[in-house]
Design an enzyme around this catalytic site. Sequence first.
Site, mmCIF file in Angstrom:
data_model
loop_
_atom_site.group_PDB
_atom_site.id
_atom_site.type_symbol
_atom_site.label_atom_id
_atom_site.label_comp_id
_atom_site.label_asym_id
_atom_site.label_seq_id
_atom_site.Cartn_x
_atom_site.Cartn_y
_atom_site.Cartn_z
ATOM 1 N N LYS A 77 48.949 36.507 42.574
ATOM 2 C CA LYS A 77 50.294 36.736 42.040
ATOM 3 C C LYS A 77 51.166 37.491 43.023
ATOM 4 O O LYS A 77 52.381 37.411 42.982
ATOM 5 C CB LYS A 77 50.209 37.612 40.781
ATOM 6 C CG LYS A 77 49.568 36.921 39.614
ATOM 7 C CD LYS A 77 49.409 37.875 38.452
ATOM 8 C CE LYS A 77 47.939 38.170 38.227
ATOM 9 N NZ LYS A 77 47.562 38.382 36.833
ATOM 10 N N LYS A 96 43.130 34.537 49.143
ATOM 11 C CA LYS A 96 42.961 34.054 47.769
ATOM 12 C C LYS A 96 44.316 33.788 47.118
ATOM 13 O O LYS A 96 45.315 34.422 47.480
ATOM 14 C CB LYS A 96 42.112 35.032 46.941
ATOM 15 C CG LYS A 96 42.826 36.286 46.523
ATOM 16 C CD LYS A 96 42.004 37.116 45.526
ATOM 17 C CE LYS A 96 42.827 38.340 45.159
ATOM 18 N NZ LYS A 96 42.177 39.332 44.365
ATOM 19 N N LYS A 131 44.931 46.808 48.542
ATOM 20 C CA LYS A 131 46.169 47.057 47.801
ATOM 21 C C LYS A 131 46.913 48.285 48.295
ATOM 22 O O LYS A 131 48.135 48.353 48.176
ATOM 23 C CB LYS A 131 45.871 47.204 46.301
ATOM 24 C CG LYS A 131 45.537 45.893 45.628
ATOM 25 C CD LYS A 131 45.792 45.939 44.140
ATOM 26 C CE LYS A 131 45.560 44.575 43.519
ATOM 27 N NZ LYS A 131 45.623 44.592 42.058
HETATM 28 P P1 TYM Z 1 43.461 39.991 37.674
HETATM 29 O O1 TYM Z 1 44.514 40.210 36.656
HETATM 30 O O2 TYM Z 1 43.817 40.147 39.115
HETATM 31 O O3 TYM Z 1 42.830 38.548 37.511
HETATM 32 C C1 TYM Z 1 42.352 38.067 36.247
HETATM 33 C C2 TYM Z 1 41.101 37.219 36.475
HETATM 34 O O4 TYM Z 1 41.388 36.143 37.364
HETATM 35 C C3 TYM Z 1 40.458 36.150 38.435
HETATM 36 N N1 TYM Z 1 41.152 35.681 39.648
HETATM 37 C C4 TYM Z 1 40.711 34.673 40.421
HETATM 38 N N2 TYM Z 1 39.625 33.889 40.320
HETATM 39 C C5 TYM Z 1 39.472 32.925 41.262
HETATM 40 N N3 TYM Z 1 40.348 32.716 42.282
HETATM 41 C C6 TYM Z 1 41.446 33.495 42.418
HETATM 42 N N4 TYM Z 1 42.307 33.265 43.420
HETATM 43 C C7 TYM Z 1 41.676 34.533 41.456
HETATM 44 N N5 TYM Z 1 42.653 35.465 41.295
HETATM 45 C C8 TYM Z 1 42.317 36.159 40.180
HETATM 46 C C9 TYM Z 1 40.013 37.599 38.565
HETATM 47 O O5 TYM Z 1 38.767 37.700 39.204
HETATM 48 C C10 TYM Z 1 39.967 38.027 37.130
HETATM 49 O O6 TYM Z 1 38.732 37.655 36.531
HETATM 50 N N6 TYM Z 1 41.005 44.311 37.368
HETATM 51 C C11 TYM Z 1 41.127 42.994 36.784
HETATM 52 C C12 TYM Z 1 41.483 43.027 35.301
HETATM 53 C C13 TYM Z 1 40.561 43.864 34.503
HETATM 54 C C14 TYM Z 1 39.237 43.509 34.096
HETATM 55 C C15 TYM Z 1 38.769 44.642 33.353
HETATM 56 C C16 TYM Z 1 38.437 42.401 34.268
HETATM 57 C C17 TYM Z 1 40.817 45.102 34.037
HETATM 58 N N7 TYM Z 1 39.745 45.575 33.344
HETATM 59 C C18 TYM Z 1 37.502 44.650 32.802
HETATM 60 C C19 TYM Z 1 37.160 42.408 33.705
HETATM 61 C C20 TYM Z 1 36.708 43.533 32.975
HETATM 62 C C21 TYM Z 1 42.255 42.260 37.492
HETATM 63 O O7 TYM Z 1 43.126 42.851 38.054
HETATM 64 O O8 TYM Z 1 42.211 40.902 37.345
#
Ligand code: TYM
Length: 330
Positions: free
Chosen positions: A196, A193, A110
Amino acid sequence: MRIVSGIQPTGNLHLGNYLGAIKRWVEMQDEGECLFFLADLHAITVHNNPAELRDNVRAMAAALIACGIDPDRSILFNQARVPAHAELAWLLNGTARIGWLNRMTQFKEKSGKNREAASVGLFAYPVLMAADVLLYQATHVPVGEDQKQHLELARDVATKFNTDFDVELFTLPEPLIGKAGARVMSLRDGSAKMSKSDPSDMSRVNLNDDSDSIAQKIRKAKTDPEPLPDSVEGLEGRPEARNLVAIYAALTGREAQAVLDDFAGQGFGAFKPALAELLIESMRPIKNRLDELKANPDELDSILRRGSERATALGAPTLAGAYEALGLQR
Ligand code: TYM
């Protein structure tokens, strides 16, 4: 069993989020006490448009409810309404090591080439994530593959804090990474992957896409000219084919092999329309509910407010324990 997970409220929910995380959050509501939150404090670590963020928090809350998160059974809230997340993250900054954060691959991705210009928040992001789950004594954290490293860091932080201050304060959270859907790839490039932040909207299926655009995105999805093989080994070296089969499998709750048993020998001319139809049928009820919920922003606000009150009460003893362990007087 205490289940905790979050999602950043940036733009749309896409199929990767849905299959990697949200679909499983919905299922887990039957298995334990669940807290799900919109990681708005994480969202401000990169360029932030305040008006958009305000809208996105509500839109993402609506999307989660439309997918089946029940705000009466699960605690649904946004981080910013529960100051304990930011407080505990600061307390944990004294325990987390720079060397650990330096190893985080997501920060490297990032921050890009100009690392010096990245925000301190982007670097410290995993510490806030550790706080998110440790605050509630989470036992299980359902996430996609890309968050695994962050959760390992959360475990390291918990262990070091408990040891350094000779307390049994934090529970070690277990990441729950599903087999199907753990890593949904871009429709344009099987080695990236689904995300967004990909500038091409054709690379992902958004949960609020209409049927025509879903059909078009699948029709134009990158593939190869070979027919589908009869076993999963035959998908090796064919990342795009593997991805489409994995999506089909995750949506139907089956193994990739079972999907291949049905489609072996057929080309994408046959498989793509079947996948598009499956996607459209799976997304339709979600999209309909989403349209209803979006019409009522006040109700969404009140759901999030109520969720944040419940979360604040649940997290209070752990936060107090952390202040106490560190010798901080309040
Ligand atoms: P974020 O917002 O990027 O994504 C949310 C969830 O979706 C999953 N994900 C995917 N899984 C499979 N294939 C993909 N292409 C894909 N893109 C996204 C992510 O693994 C996630 O589970 N840092 C985290 C949010 C967060 C969080 C936490 C999660 C903040 N605090 C505490 C768990 C526990 C994030 O940016 O996810």
